[in-house]
Each structure stands twice: as structure tokens, then as C-alpha cells.
Motif scaffolding. Structure first.
Motif, short mmCIF file in Angstrom:
data_model
loop_
_atom_site.label_atom_id
_atom_site.label_comp_id
_atom_site.label_asym_id
_atom_site.label_seq_id
_atom_site.Cartn_x
_atom_site.Cartn_y
_atom_site.Cartn_z
N ARG A 218 0.83 -1.20 0.00
CA ARG A 218 0.00 0.00 0.00
C ARG A 218 0.87 1.25 0.00
O ARG A 218 0.60 2.22 -0.67
CB ARG A 218 -0.93 -0.02 1.22
N LYS A 219 1.95 1.17 0.76
CA LYS A 219 2.85 2.31 0.83
C LYS A 219 3.39 2.65 -0.56
O LYS A 219 3.52 3.80 -0.94
CB LYS A 219 4.03 1.98 1.76
N LEU A 220 3.69 1.59 -1.35
CA LEU A 220 4.23 1.79 -2.69
C LEU A 220 3.23 2.48 -3.61
O LEU A 220 3.59 3.22 -4.51
CB LEU A 220 4.61 0.44 -3.30
N ASN A 221 1.95 2.19 -3.38
CA ASN A 221 0.92 2.79 -4.19
C ASN A 221 1.17 2.60 -5.67
O ASN A 221 1.16 3.53 -6.47
CB ASN A 221 0.83 4.30 -3.87
N LEU A 222 1.44 1.34 -6.03
CA LEU A 222 1.77 1.07 -7.43
C LEU A 222 0.52 0.67 -8.18
O LEU A 222 -0.04 -0.40 -7.95
CB LEU A 222 2.81 -0.05 -7.51
N VAL B 139 11.18 1.79 -3.61
CA VAL B 139 11.62 0.40 -3.79
C VAL B 139 13.02 0.19 -3.22
O VAL B 139 13.32 -0.89 -2.71
CB VAL B 139 11.59 -0.09 -5.26
N LEU B 140 13.87 1.22 -3.28
CA LEU B 140 15.20 1.08 -2.67
C LEU B 140 15.05 0.80 -1.18
O LEU B 140 15.79 0.02 -0.59
CB LEU B 140 16.03 2.34 -2.91
N ASP B 141 14.06 1.45 -0.59
CA ASP B 141 13.75 1.25 0.81
C ASP B 141 13.34 -0.19 1.05
O ASP B 141 13.79 -0.84 1.99
CB ASP B 141 12.59 2.18 1.16
N ILE B 142 12.47 -0.69 0.20
CA ILE B 142 11.95 -2.05 0.37
C ILE B 142 13.07 -3.08 0.32
O ILE B 142 13.07 -4.05 1.07
CB ILE B 142 10.89 -2.34 -0.71
N VAL B 143 14.07 -2.88 -0.58
CA VAL B 143 15.14 -3.87 -0.67
C VAL B 143 16.35 -3.50 0.18
O VAL B 143 17.43 -4.06 0.02
CB VAL B 143 15.58 -4.10 -2.14
N ASN B 144 16.15 -2.54 1.10
CA ASN B 144 17.20 -2.15 2.04
C ASN B 144 18.48 -1.63 1.37
O ASN B 144 19.57 -2.00 1.76
CB ASN B 144 17.57 -3.31 2.96
N LEU B 145 18.32 -0.82 0.36
CA LEU B 145 19.49 -0.23 -0.28
C LEU B 145 19.35 1.29 -0.32
O LEU B 145 19.78 1.94 -1.26
CB LEU B 145 19.64 -0.77 -1.71
N GLN C 111 21.84 -8.11 -6.90
CA GLN C 111 20.61 -8.85 -7.17
C GLN C 111 19.41 -8.15 -6.54
O GLN C 111 18.32 -8.17 -7.08
CB GLN C 111 20.76 -10.29 -6.68
N ARG C 112 19.63 -7.47 -5.41
CA ARG C 112 18.53 -6.70 -4.82
C ARG C 112 18.14 -5.55 -5.73
O ARG C 112 16.96 -5.21 -5.84
CB ARG C 112 18.94 -6.13 -3.48
N VAL C 113 19.14 -4.92 -6.36
CA VAL C 113 18.83 -3.84 -7.30
C VAL C 113 17.99 -4.40 -8.45
O VAL C 113 16.99 -3.82 -8.87
CB VAL C 113 20.12 -3.19 -7.86
N ALA C 114 18.39 -5.58 -8.94
CA ALA C 114 17.65 -6.19 -10.05
C ALA C 114 16.21 -6.47 -9.64
O ALA C 114 15.27 -6.28 -10.42
CB ALA C 114 18.34 -7.47 -10.49
N ILE C 115 16.03 -6.89 -8.39
CA ILE C 115 14.67 -7.17 -7.92
C ILE C 115 13.88 -5.86 -7.78
O ILE C 115 12.73 -5.76 -8.21
CB ILE C 115 14.71 -7.94 -6.59
N ARG D 53 14.31 -3.24 -9.49
CA ARG D 53 14.03 -2.77 -10.84
C ARG D 53 12.76 -3.43 -11.38
O ARG D 53 12.07 -2.89 -12.23
CB ARG D 53 15.23 -3.09 -11.74
N CYS D 54 12.47 -4.64 -10.88
CA CYS D 54 11.23 -5.32 -11.28
C CYS D 54 10.04 -4.79 -10.50
O CYS D 54 8.97 -4.59 -11.03
CB CYS D 54 11.33 -6.81 -10.99
N LEU D 55 10.26 -4.58 -9.19
CA LEU D 55 9.14 -4.19 -8.34
C LEU D 55 8.63 -2.80 -8.70
O LEU D 55 7.46 -2.51 -8.56
CB LEU D 55 9.58 -4.19 -6.87
N VAL D 56 9.52 -1.94 -9.20
CA VAL D 56 9.20 -0.52 -9.31
C VAL D 56 8.04 -0.26 -10.27
O VAL D 56 7.30 0.69 -10.09
CB VAL D 56 10.45 0.29 -9.70
N TYR D 57 7.87 -1.11 -11.28
CA TYR D 57 6.74 -0.85 -12.19
C TYR D 57 5.63 -1.85 -12.04
O TYR D 57 4.74 -1.94 -12.87
CB TYR D 57 7.22 -0.74 -13.64
N LYS D 58 5.69 -2.60 -10.93
CA LYS D 58 4.62 -3.51 -10.55
C LYS D 58 4.08 -4.33 -11.72
O LYS D 58 2.91 -4.20 -12.11
CB LYS D 58 3.47 -2.73 -9.90
N PRO D 59 4.92 -5.15 -12.33
CA PRO D 59 4.41 -6.01 -13.41
C PRO D 59 3.48 -7.06 -12.80
O PRO D 59 3.59 -7.38 -11.63
CB PRO D 59 5.68 -6.65 -13.97
N SER D 60 2.55 -7.57 -13.61
CA SER D 60 1.61 -8.53 -13.07
C SER D 60 2.30 -9.85 -12.74
O SER D 60 1.78 -10.67 -12.01
CB SER D 60 0.48 -8.78 -14.07
#
Lengths: 281, 358, 255
Positions: A6-10, B117-123, B140-144, B146-153
Motif C-alpha cells: 500500500r505504501k508503494l501505491n503502485l 523500492v530502494l527502501d523495500i530492498v534495504n538499499l 541482485q537486490r537492485v535487479a529485484i 528494478r522489477c518491483l518498481v513498475y509492478k508487473p503482473s
């Protein structure tokens, strides 16, 4: 699914945006045309009129080739080039292979520096080497001799041989030599019975291209050849401005064919090696 | 809700069949692992979902749309590679911002999302670094991220931890598991490491020679393997061939070279040839006279001490060597003990029907 | 054996600093004040710079196209670069005189079409055309090596993230090929500094390059001191650039 989501709000973040770009192939093929056409255009001209260049050719003659093979000065220059190329290739191949092996298998401290010195003639302008050899041979009284030409070409070919053969040696499995030495083979025996046979493809390719490089070499020969020792490129160079007949088209065609043959020969040697490797595994 | 559906997907390379008419459904929020040895077709399957390899036949649906003929870049997926595939000339920030820039997101918003997302992966503080200034785990956390940031299905992961050492791998496994459960993303994960598959997955799709060997939860795959391959690939197994001699509603009795074996009731007909599998950790050393359902006597031929676990290799009087595994204790048999008795309870005998062609 | 090379170079240095065996910087001083040398020096730099840049522009798409082929097809394409590479520069230069000359192919064609004709030989254009032709293969090889060394997963990753081919090229492939392009530039530039036959056959009086000037001093005016001094300058310039090339190659690994 708790807080971070939710925080991400994506939400959905839109569609990617892009265009097509099919030009690379067209540009590459134009470049191939630019690279290949000049030499190819000479071929029909070499079968054309023997007094002036007519394109497209109106007739098919062997006249220019006949002229070349019946002119003693052209034949002499060609023979001279072949002689110089054969001799300098043989010497450069011997010296270069020994040097390459020595460098690759030694743990000398100055190895890197030695390599730089050995390879530098490959890249520094040919005219510098040519002038140096010219003044040197003038002093030791060899100017204009075939010996001087062979020596000059050897200096010019050695770095190329070293690079090619070194690449071949790098691919060898050094433990085979260690095994041979454990079995009691001496250094000379190892080199002739173990190393050289494995290097055959590299040696063939280095030899073929060395011959071609020497046969086509202009700058060094231009500086150090004399009236009696003129090579084919030197004669071509000096006759470009003076020659009215397009005989150079015939010579160019033959030189191009020589290049093609040597390239194909080297390619064949390379494929033979590939097959040998494939058969081994 | 279904995220991915594969319908009869095949892939052939010349005469070689990499995938053989395969059906698969991935549900939303699910962590599905494609597990199998190299050459089993798991990476081909991943590439077909990603659109980098077209299937020879069959259809691929993502989010209910047929995407079989859609190019990779329009499928809206995320992917994590074994070698990270971070752009070496871009900073961590620019790497993560890349998919957003592709989507024409405003710079201001990009900054907010990347920071999140950097926060989420602790970087948090490493956005300005170049990838080569980071450790393998951080990359590898950066790579992950990079995936999370645009929320692919759907996020595809192709052996993402394969290049890391064992300790780091275990740490990142936990982290991926946390991200998956926290963010509720759908993941299709490829690995050949059975432990990794068991640790991470909601479901495991066990693959072999281009086919699905078994599809189920880690528990199902471990405790109820449907094939000999499955039993041997996940965990260790003792495999014996046997014939069903008696089948009742209470138990099945089988006959094999080592004698009579009892197993739980099955649907296999009397007289059928079957394979039985017993896990080494289910076999016990027996005291003289002790009976637990299945008992054998044999010769102890070797003992190996592997820290917390000790293995015994026993050759039954009439058959091939069986392995049993026990937590190490002080009463261990010494090698050369001669005749010993071992056994397991009937419920630990797994009966696997022999299927033609497998 | 390396003596065979070092001794002649020593002779050049010796001669460039001496006249009749006496140490002097006169050779360099008179060169730097000679309008002819200064003109030729700048001409050489100008031709080398333009020819190298054009060769890179022509060679880059070639390298890119070849790098995207399967291994089998790639070796076929490579032959098309290697054949011109191994063709005598004299043959190629001669071919350009035939194509570009006043009675050459292009002008004959233009005349037949009743279009205006151009002077394309014995001027800068002719030298540049033939030099570029000679340099293109040297530009292709380092760029191709760089492109082939790039991680193919980068493009795949970008594609999965939604990037199109043009974006992948400009944001990833091209920036990463920077060191290959730089290596190609230095290589072609150094090679064109030493061009000899091409400017002589296709250039006019104002397109003389340093190698031709060395030839002129050695052959026509027998001024070995000046010729050697030019050779030293040429050698020095090339050496500096080649050391630079070495450093470029050293940093290439990060990509």
C-alpha cells in the motif's frame, strides 16, 4: 499483503513507448558495397580496351594480361616481389614463432615491455620504419639490394607473425608440454614434437598472410629498393601517373584474386582446425 | 484469478523436443517454481512466457489475454536474471528508473517510486552507486527492485541466486520470500536447486525431459511423489521394484527381492509391477526382536558420519544396498558390525505405479 | 631480432638531432618555421580526423549488423570485411582513381545523363574517399569485439521492462560501446597519420601528408635531417596515441 504494497501505491504505470528502426541492415549493406565495389569494378575494366578505360566495357579482351606477361620489366618486378615475399616470410615465420613461444612460455619480468617493443612496428607508421631502414642500409652499404629488401620486410612481418602465433600458443594446453617434460622430453624435443604440430593452423595462416603482406608492401620497398630490385608494388606506384594504358587494372585484378585465394586458404586452415577440435571431443 | 495460462505449449529445436505439449496455470499472488535438471525445459518454458522464445505450437495467455504473438516488451512482465543484467554504465537509481522512463513517467514521480523500492530492498543510500561498486547480493537486490518498481503482473526469475555463495543465497531466499508475501506479487521462479524450491514455493512444477513430472505443493512433492524421478529428484530415496501380491482396504502387501513389504492401501491391482520408494530418514535401526511393520536383516557395509547425520549402508540378504539416515547419536553402529536389522513402518512405503513411457 | 627494428629507429633519432654528425636542434627549428611543414602537418591532422570519423560512422552499423547475426552468418559477413582488409591499398587507391577521375566511372555516368560533373580526384575529396575505404575495416574490428562482449541479457532485460529497439540501442548498446568506438578511433587515426600511397595517388598539391613530405625530403631534396625530424614527430604522435589506446583497452573490462 500488508503495508509495503500500500505504501508503494503502485498502480498500472502506463504503456511502454517506442519506435521501430530497421535501418541498420541497409546501412551495413551500403558499407559492404562501398568496401567491395572499388576492387570489383576493376575486374571488368581489366578485360576491356587496352588503350584507355571504357566502362562499361564494350568488348572482352585478354590484351592487358597479354601485355603484362610479355613486358619483361613487369615480370621482373613480379618475380622480385615473389622472391622477397618468400624469403622474408620464411625468416619471419622462423624468428617470429621462436619469439612468440619464448615470450608466451617465459616468466620474464620485462615480458610486457618486450612485447610492446616487438609489436610496435605493427602500428607505428610504415614510413617511419621505412626511413629508418633506409638510413641504416645506406650506412652499412646494403642500399638497393635484395638482401636489404628481405631484411626490411622481415622486420615488418615479424610482429604480425608473433601476434598470430602467440594467439595460437595461448589456445594450447600447457599441461601437455608439462606431461611431455615429465616423460623426459627435452626442451627442443617438446618444441618440435609437441608444440609445432599443434600450432600448424596458426603457422599456415601466419605464413599465408605474411606472404601477402610482403607481396603487397609498398612504403618500405619504395624507400629501400633500387633500380635493379624494384618490386611489383613499387613499379605500380611509380607507373600510376605515367602509364597511359590501363594495364594496372589487370595487375590489380590479379592482386585481388591473390588476396581472395589467400583469405580462403587461411579460412580453410581455420576450419580444418575447428574440425580437428570437433573430432577430438 | 489466473495470471498465466499455457495451453498445449510445445517447443521443438529441429528434432529435439524441448517442451512437449504442456498445460500450466499460475494463479495471482502465487509463487510457482519450475524445478528440474538442466535440459528439462524449465528455462525454455520461462522464455516462452517472457516471449523471448516463440512456442512451436500452443497458446500463452497472460491476464486473460492471448499474448502468444505479442513481443516481449508489450507483455508487461518483470524478469530477474542470474547474472543480474544491470546496466553497467548506469547508476543504481538510473537502472531502477529505466522501466519508468520507458513508460514516460514524470521525473518527479520516478524519484519517489525509486526511493520507495530502494527502501523495500534495504538499499536506501546506494542509489548513486554504479552496479560494479556493489556486492553480488546487493546487485541482485537492485535487479529485484528494478522489477518491483513498475509492478508487473508477473515477475520471472531465472536462477536469480545461482551466482551467489551458499550463505548469501539462503539469506536472499528469505528476503525474496518476505517480498513475495508482503507485496503479493506473482512469481515464476526457475531453479535446479531442490532446497531452494522447497523453501520458496507455494507450488512446485517439477520438470523432466520437456514434460511436467508433477505439479503440487512442496509437501505433496516430497511426501507423495507420483514418479520415481520425482522421488529421486526431491530428497533421497531407496528404490525397489516389486509386485503387488495382496491388496485390501487396510494395507497392500508387496513382494520383492528382499522379501515381503507392507504399504498403505493403494488402488493398484493385484499382480501389478510397481516401484516402491522408501526415504532413508524413514528407515530405522532395529533392536533384536523389535517389529515395526517391515523388517529386514542384512550386512552393514559402510557407515558415513556427516556431522549431525549418520548414514548406514546395508545390503539386505537378498538385494541391493539400502541407505538409512539417522541423527547422529552415541549408539551408532561401527563399521564391520556384520549382520544388522533395519526396518520401517508400512505407512512410509511409497508405492509408485509404473506408467508406460516413464 | 628486435634490434632489426630498434637500430633503424636509433638512426632516425640520431639523424633528426644531428647534421653532419654534430648535435643540433636546427632540424626541428627549421621544420617548425617552415610553412610547407606546418601546412602538411595540419593537412595530415585534418584528413586523419575526418577520415577516421567517417570510417567510424560507416563501420559502426557494419559492426552492429554483424554482431546481431548467428555465428554461422557472422563469419560470412566477416569475410566481406576481411577481403577488403587484405586487398592491397595500392589496388584500392588505383580503383578510386578509376572511379573518381575526370574520365572515371562516376563522371562518365554523369556526362551520359547530361548532369554536371565533379572534380573528385587530385583534391581533398578523393583522398578522403579512398582513406575512409581503407580505414573502415579497422573501425569495424574493435567495435565488433566490444559489441560481442556485451551481455546479451542486458537487451533482454530492457525488452522485458518494455524498451523498444531504438531505446535499447541508444540507452544501452551505444553507451556501452564507447570504449570500442574510442579504440577504433585511435587505431584509424594513427593509421591515417601514416598514409602514403593514397594521398600521393588521389590528392592534389595541397593534400600532401607527412609520409609524402618525408619522401619528398629524402628523395628530392636529400635533406635527411628534416625527413628524420618529421619521422620523429610522427613517431611521437603515434606513440602517445597508442599508449592512450592501451589505456582504453585496459578500462574496457568493466563493461
Amino acid at each position: 499483503m500488508n503495508s509495503p504494497a500500500r505504501k508503494l501505491n503502485l498502480g498500472a504505470i502506463g504503456k511502454p513507448v517506442h519506435w521501430r528502426f530497421p535501418l541498420t541492415g541497409i546501412m551495413a549493406w551500403s558499407a559492404f558495397a562501398f568496401l567491395l565495389l572499388p576492387s570489383l569494378i576493376i575486374i571488368p575494366i581489366s578485360f576491356g580496351n587496352k588503350n584507355q578505360i571504357v566502362f562499361p566495357p564494350t568488348a572482352f579482351h585478354w590484351d592487358l594480361y597479354y601485355l603484362f606477361f610479355t613486358t619483361s620489366t613487369w615480370i621482373a618486378a613480379t618475380t622480385q616481389s615473389a622472391k622477397v615475399a618468400l624469403l622474408s616470410t620464411a625468416i619471419a615465420l622462423t624468428l617470429g614463432t621462436l619469439a612468440a613461444y619464448g615470450i608466451e612460455r617465459s616468466r620474464l619480468r620485462g615480458k610486457q615491455l618486450l612485447l610492446v617493443v616487438l609489436l610496435s612496428p605493427l602500428l607505428i607508421p610504415g614510413v617511419v620504419t621505412a626511413l629508418g631502414l633506409y638510413s641504416y642500409f645506406a650506412v652499412i652499404g646494403l642500399s638497393g639490394s635484395t638482401t636489404a629488401l628481405v631484411m626490411g620486410h622481415t622486420v615488418f612481418l615479424c610482429p604480425f607473425v608473433i601476434v598470430t602465433v602467440s594467439a595460437g600458443i595461448k589456445e594450447l594446453d600447457g599441461s601437455i608440454e608439462t606431461a611431455a617434460s615429465v616423460m623426459g622430453a627435452g626442451r627442443f624435443k617438446i618444441f618440435t614434437a609437441v608444440v609445432l604440430p599443434q600450432l600448424r593452423p596458426s603457422l599456415v595462416s601466419a605464413g599465408l598472410f605474411s606472404f601477402l603482406m610482403s607481396f603487397d608492401e609498398l612504403v618500405i620497398s619504395w624507400f629501400i629498393s633500387g633500380a635493379q630490385t624494384t618490386t611489383l608494388p613499387v613499379k605500380m606506384y611509380s607507373s600510376v601517373q605515367t602509364e597511359t594504358s590501363p594495364i594496372l587494372a589487370a595487375i590489380s585484378t590479379m592482386l585481388t584474386i591473390l588476396s581472395v585465394i589467400i583469405c580462403l586458404g587461411a579460412e580453410g586452415a581455420r576450419n580444418l582446425r575447428k574440425k580437428a577440435v570437433a573430432a577430438d571431443s | 484469478m489466473t495470471v498465466v495460462e499455457l495451453k498445449g505449449v510445445s517447443r521443438k529445436y529441429g528434432n529435439i523436443v524441448a517442451l512437449d505439449c504442456l498445460d500450466l496455470v499460475v494463479e495471482k499472488g502465487e509463487f510457482l517454481t519450475l524445478l528440474g535438471p538442466s535440459g528439462s525445459g524449465k528455462t525454455t518454458l520461462l522464455n516462452i512466457i517472457a516471449g523471448m522464445t516463440p512456442p512451436s505450437s500452443g497458446r500463452v495467455e497472460i491476464d486473460g489475454r492471448d499474448v502468444t504473438d505479442m513481443p516481449t516488451r508489450q507483455r508487461g512482465l518483470g524478469m530477474v536474471f542470474q547474472n543480474y543484467a544491470l546496466m553497467p554504465h548506469m547508476t543504481v537509481f538510473d537502472n531502477i528508473a529505466f522501466p519508468l522512463r520507458v513508460r514516460r513517467v514524470r521525473e518527479q514521480e520516478i524519484r519517489i517510486r525509486v526511493a520507495e523500492v530502494l527502501d523495500i530492498v534495504n538499499l536506501r543510500d546506494l542509489g548513486g552507486r554504479k552496479p560494479r561498486e556493489l556486492s553480488g547480493g546487493q546487485q541482485q537486490r537492485v535487479a529485484i527492485a528494478r522489477c518491483l518498481v513498475y509492478k508487473p503482473s508477473l515477475i520471472l526469475m531465472d536462477e536469480p541466486l545461482g551466482a551467489l555463495d551458499k550463505k548469501l543465497r539462503e539469506q536472499l531466499q528469505l528476503e525474496i520470500k518476505r517480498l513475495h508475501s508482503d507485496l503479493g506479487v506473482t512469481v515464476v521462479y526457475v531453479t535446479h536447486d531442490q532446497e531452494e524450491a522447497l523453501t520458496l514455493s507455494d507450488r512446485i512444477c517439477l520438470m523432466n525431459t520437456g514434460r511436467i513430472e508433477q505439479l503440487g505443493t512442496p509437501h505433496e512433492l516430497y511426501f507423495a511423489p507420483e514418479t520415481v524421478f520425482g522421488a529421486q529428484f526431491l530428497g533421497e530415496s531407496n528404490v525397489l521394484t516389486a509386485t503387488v501380491s495382496e491388496s485390501s482396504s487396510e494395507e497392500t502387501v508387496l513382494r520383492c527381492s528382499v522379501g515381503t513389504i507392507r504399504a498403505p492401501t493403494t488402488s493398484v491391482a493385484t499382480g501389478a509391477e510397481v516401484t516402491i520408494v522408501v526415504r532413508p530418514e524413514n528407515i530405522r535401526r532395529l533392536a533384536p526382536g523389535e517389529c515395526i511393520g517391515n523388517e529386514l536383516s542384512g550386512e552393514l557395509i559402510d557407515t558415513t558420519f556427516v556431522g549431525g547425520v549418520t548414514r548406514y549402508y546395508v545390503r539386505p540378504d537378498n538385494g541391493s544396498v539400502l541407505v538409512l539416515k539417522e541423527l547422529t547419536n552415541r549408539t551408532a553402529w561401527a563399521a564391520g558390525s556384520g549382520k544388522v536389522r533395519i526396518g520401517w513402518s508400512a505407512e512410509h512405503t511409497l508405492v509408485i505405479q509404473n506408467i508406460a513411457g516413464r | 631480432m628486435s634490434l632489426g627494428f630498434i637500430v633503424p629507429l636509433g638512426f632516425i633519432f640520431f639523424r633528426s638531432f644531428t647534421i653532419d654528425g654534430v648535435f643540433t636542434l636546427e632540424g626541428f627549428r627549421s621544420l617548425l618555421t617552415s610553412p610547407l611543414f606546418v601546412r602538411v602537418f595540419w593537412t595530415t591532422l585534418e584528413i586523419s580526423l575526418i577520415a577516421s570519423i567517417v570510417a567510424l560512422a560507416v563501420g559502426y552499423p557494419v559492426a552492429l549488423h554483424i554482431s546481431r547475426q548467428s555465428e554461422r552468418v557472422r563469419s560470412l559477413y566477416l569475410i566481406m570485411v576481411l577481403l577488403p582488409f587484405w586487398t592491397s591499398i595500392l589496388v584500392k587507391s588505383y580503383a578510386f582513381t578509376v572511379i573518381l577521375g575526370d574520365a572515371g566511372l562516376i563522371n562518365t555516368a554523369l556526362r551520359a545523363l547530361r548532369l554536371p560533373q565533379f572534380e573528385m580526384i587530385f583534391n581533398r575529396f578523393g583522398v578522403l574517399a579512398a582513406s575512409t575505404n581503407f580505414l573502415v575495416p579497422f573501425a569495424v574490428f574493435p567495435i565488433l569485439a566490444n559489441l560481442l562482449a556485451q551481455d546479451p541479457n542486458l537487451g533482454k532485460a530492457a525488452e522485458v521492462m518494455g524498451a523498444g529497439p531504438l531505446r535499447i540501442f541508444w540507452r544501452i548498446t551505444f553507451p556501452l560501446s564507447g570504449s570500442g568506438v574510442l579504440a577504433g578511433f585511435i587505431l584509424t587515426f594513427v593509421l591515417s597519420l601514416g598514409l602514403f600511397a593514397t594521398p600521393a595517388l588521389l590528392g592534389g598539391r595541397h593534400d600532401m601528408m607527412m609520409a609524402n613530405l618525408i619522401d619528398f625530403y629524402t628523395r628530392d631534396t636529400l635533406n635527411w635531417n628534416a625527413a628524420s625530424a618529421i619521422a620523429v614527430i610522427l613517431l611521437f604522435t603515434s606513440a602517445v596515441l597508442l599508449l592512450l589506446l592501451n589505456r582504453v583497452r585496459g578500462t574496457e573490462k568493466f563493461a
